[in-house]
Design an enzyme around this catalytic site. Structure first.
Site, PDB file in Angstrom:
ATOM      1  CG  ASN A  79      12.847  -5.021   5.702  1.00  0.00           C
ATOM      2  OD1 ASN A  79      13.285  -4.830   6.843  1.00  0.00           O
ATOM      3  ND2 ASN A  79      11.569  -4.950   5.432  1.00  0.00           N
ATOM      4  CG  HIS A 109      28.414   4.477 -14.092  1.00  0.00           C
ATOM      5  ND1 HIS A 109      29.702   4.461 -13.603  1.00  0.00           N
ATOM      6  CD2 HIS A 109      27.722   3.594 -13.349  1.00  0.00           C
ATOM      7  CE1 HIS A 109      29.776   3.603 -12.601  1.00  0.00           C
ATOM      8  NE2 HIS A 109      28.589   3.062 -12.428  1.00  0.00           N
ATOM      9  CB  ALA A 163       5.946  -4.200  -4.683  1.00  0.00           C
ATOM     10  CE  LYS A 169       9.887  13.909 -14.958  1.00  0.00           C
ATOM     11  NZ  LYS A 169       9.902  12.742 -15.846  1.00  0.00           N
TER      12      LYS A 169
HETATM   13  C1  LIG Z   1       1.283   0.358  -3.152  1.00  0.00           C
HETATM   14  C2  LIG Z   1       0.331  -0.520  -2.338  1.00  0.00           C
HETATM   15  C3  LIG Z   1       0.502  -0.246  -0.833  1.00  0.00           C
HETATM   16  C4  LIG Z   1      -1.064  -0.089  -2.774  1.00  0.00           C
HETATM   17  O1  LIG Z   1      -2.002  -0.799  -2.036  1.00  0.00           O
HETATM   18  P1  LIG Z   1      -3.553  -0.458  -2.273  1.00  0.00           P
HETATM   19  O2  LIG Z   1      -3.764   1.017  -2.134  1.00  0.00           O
HETATM   20  O3  LIG Z   1      -4.356  -1.354  -1.402  1.00  0.00           O
HETATM   21  O4  LIG Z   1      -3.683  -0.816  -3.813  1.00  0.00           O
HETATM   22  P2  LIG Z   1      -4.971  -1.259  -4.665  1.00  0.00           P
HETATM   23  O5  LIG Z   1      -5.072  -2.743  -4.604  1.00  0.00           O
HETATM   24  O6  LIG Z   1      -6.173  -0.438  -4.259  1.00  0.00           O
HETATM   25  O7  LIG Z   1      -4.499  -0.876  -6.126  1.00  0.00           O
HETATM   26  C5  LIG Z   1      -4.811   0.357  -6.751  1.00  0.00           C
HETATM   27  C6  LIG Z   1      -4.313   0.282  -8.202  1.00  0.00           C
HETATM   28  O8  LIG Z   1      -2.868   0.316  -8.229  1.00  0.00           O
HETATM   29  C7  LIG Z   1      -2.364  -0.861  -8.853  1.00  0.00           C
HETATM   30  N1  LIG Z   1      -1.171  -1.252  -8.079  1.00  0.00           N
HETATM   31  C8  LIG Z   1      -1.089  -1.496  -6.752  1.00  0.00           C
HETATM   32  N2  LIG Z   1       0.175  -1.753  -6.404  1.00  0.00           N
HETATM   33  C9  LIG Z   1       0.915  -1.680  -7.535  1.00  0.00           C
HETATM   34  C10 LIG Z   1       2.292  -1.854  -7.810  1.00  0.00           C
HETATM   35  N3  LIG Z   1       3.157  -2.143  -6.850  1.00  0.00           N
HETATM   36  N4  LIG Z   1       2.708  -1.683  -9.084  1.00  0.00           N
HETATM   37  C11 LIG Z   1       1.835  -1.378 -10.071  1.00  0.00           C
HETATM   38  N5  LIG Z   1       0.502  -1.193  -9.866  1.00  0.00           N
HETATM   39  C12 LIG Z   1       0.047  -1.347  -8.614  1.00  0.00           C
HETATM   40  C13 LIG Z   1      -3.490  -1.886  -8.737  1.00  0.00           C
HETATM   41  O9  LIG Z   1      -3.373  -2.860  -9.735  1.00  0.00           O
HETATM   42  C14 LIG Z   1      -4.681  -1.005  -8.910  1.00  0.00           C
HETATM   43  O10 LIG Z   1      -4.809  -0.679 -10.301  1.00  0.00           O
HETATM   44  P3  LIG Z   1      -6.263  -0.376 -10.973  1.00  0.00           P
HETATM   45  O11 LIG Z   1      -6.792   0.863 -10.279  1.00  0.00           O
HETATM   46  O12 LIG Z   1      -5.919  -0.157 -12.416  1.00  0.00           O
HETATM   47  O13 LIG Z   1      -7.094  -1.581 -10.696  1.00  0.00           O
HETATM   48  C15 LIG Z   1       0.574  -2.022  -2.584  1.00  0.00           C
HETATM   49  O14 LIG Z   1       0.025  -2.418  -3.820  1.00  0.00           O
HETATM   50  C16 LIG Z   1       2.065  -2.367  -2.599  1.00  0.00           C
HETATM   51  O15 LIG Z   1       2.745  -2.363  -3.629  1.00  0.00           O
HETATM   52  N6  LIG Z   1       2.567  -2.655  -1.392  1.00  0.00           N
HETATM   53  C17 LIG Z   1       3.976  -2.936  -1.156  1.00  0.00           C
HETATM   54  C18 LIG Z   1       4.139  -4.363  -0.630  1.00  0.00           C
HETATM   55  C19 LIG Z   1       5.549  -4.572  -0.183  1.00  0.00           C
HETATM   56  O16 LIG Z   1       6.498  -4.287  -0.890  1.00  0.00           O
HETATM   57  N7  LIG Z   1       5.712  -5.053   1.039  1.00  0.00           N
HETATM   58  C20 LIG Z   1       7.008  -5.169   1.663  1.00  0.00           C
HETATM   59  C21 LIG Z   1       6.836  -5.062   3.160  1.00  0.00           C
HETATM   60  S1  LIG Z   1       8.025  -3.965   3.940  1.00  0.00           S
END
Ligand SMILES: CC(C)(COP(=O)(O)OP(=O)(O)OC[C@H]1O[C@@H](n2cnc3c(N)ncnc32)[C@H](O)[C@@H]1OP(=O)(O)O)[C@@H](O)C(=O)NCCC(=O)NCCS
Length: 206
Positions: A79, A109, A163, A169
């Site tokens: 994207n 670097h 995200a 790692k």
């Molecule tokens: C990684 C992802 C898919 C996880 O979704 P999920 O499994 O439904 O996540 P949950 O809501 O169950 O979160 C689980 C735990 O991870 C944490 N968490 C989720 N995403 C996180 C992130 N990106 N960074 C840090 N912590 C994150 C939550 O806070 C939660 O923590 P807790 O257990 O201490 O409460 C989602 O959070 C994400 O980041 N999606 C990417 C969105 C994006 O970039 N979209 C672009 C479209 S191409």
């Protein structure tokens, strides 16, 4: 789950048609390249087939011996404002989805490992010798918005990187990893077809 529809406005359709024509003139095997698109070292890049890009992407490939150092599989989607840089080897598998503003690199670097190859901070950063380590992104990986993938990392098949994570790692297959540094939070259970909570370490089986 219902299919989500997305309609383009007329000006978006015109832009898309322009990008489509330009894509087919410049790079027939790609699905659609959205311009502006910056490519350096095209001869060292294998774009695979059906590549889709957002706007403002930058692919930079360097090569010491003339071999290709960046490889895309089939149906890869990157994207807006994705930046990928290769000097040794960046391999991206099939059906990989990379969200916007992601940075992936197999080089940096200088070297800072605490050994005889260490770089002095008195050397101008731009003049430091590059440290290189291959990056492999296996099939069906989804990388979230704003992620950084550092040299030496392998993202196992089907894994998801949350995200804004910084992946320093390797991440095992079928795992969701988040944070900086990225650590597993869930792993797919093929028996129950559900995502189970995972311990936050990297020792899950690949
Ligand atoms: C990684 C992802 C898919 C996880 O979704 P999920 O499994 O439904 O996540 P949950 O809501 O169950 O979160 C689980 C735990 O991870 C944490 N968490 C989720 N995403 C996180 C992130 N990106 N960074 C840090 N912590 C994150 C939550 O806070 C939660 O923590 P807790 O257990 O201490 O409460 C989602 O959070 C994400 O980041 N999606 C990417 C969105 C994006 O970039 N979209 C672009 C479209 S191409």
């Amino acid at each position: 789950m219902a299919m989500i529809k997305n309609k383009y406005t007329i000006s978006q359709k015109i832009k898309l048609a322009y990008c489509l024509i330009r894509t087919k003139l410049l790079c027939r095997q790609a699905r659609i390249i959205r311009f502006p698109f910056e490519i350096r070292g095209k001869e060292y890049i294998d774009l695979g087939t059906n590549l889709t890009t957002g706007v403002g992407c930058r692919l930079e490939a360097f090569s010491e011996k003339g071999e290709k150092t960046m490889h895309f599989g089939n149906n890869v989607q990157i994207n807006d404002y994705v930046h990928i840089c290769s000097m040794q080897n960046v391999t991206i598998g099939n059906n990989v989805l990379i969200a916007g503003k992601v940075y992936i690199s197999d080089n940096s670097h200088g070297s800072y490992k605490g050994d005889e190859f260490d770089t002095s901070p008195e050397t101008d950063p731009i003049k430091r010798d590059y440290a290189k380590n291959a990056v492999v992104i296996e099939d069906n990986v989804w990388i979230g918005e704003g992620v950084v993938v550092l040299p030496g990392v392998t993202l196992g098949k089907g894994c998801i990187i949350g995200a804004n994570s910084v992946v320093s790692k390797s991440i095992p297959s079928y795992v969701i990893a988040v944070g900086a540094p990225a650590m597993p939070i869930k792993k797919f259970n093929f028996e129950t077809q559900r995502w189970d909570k995972a311990s936050r370490d990297l020792s899950c089986d690949k």
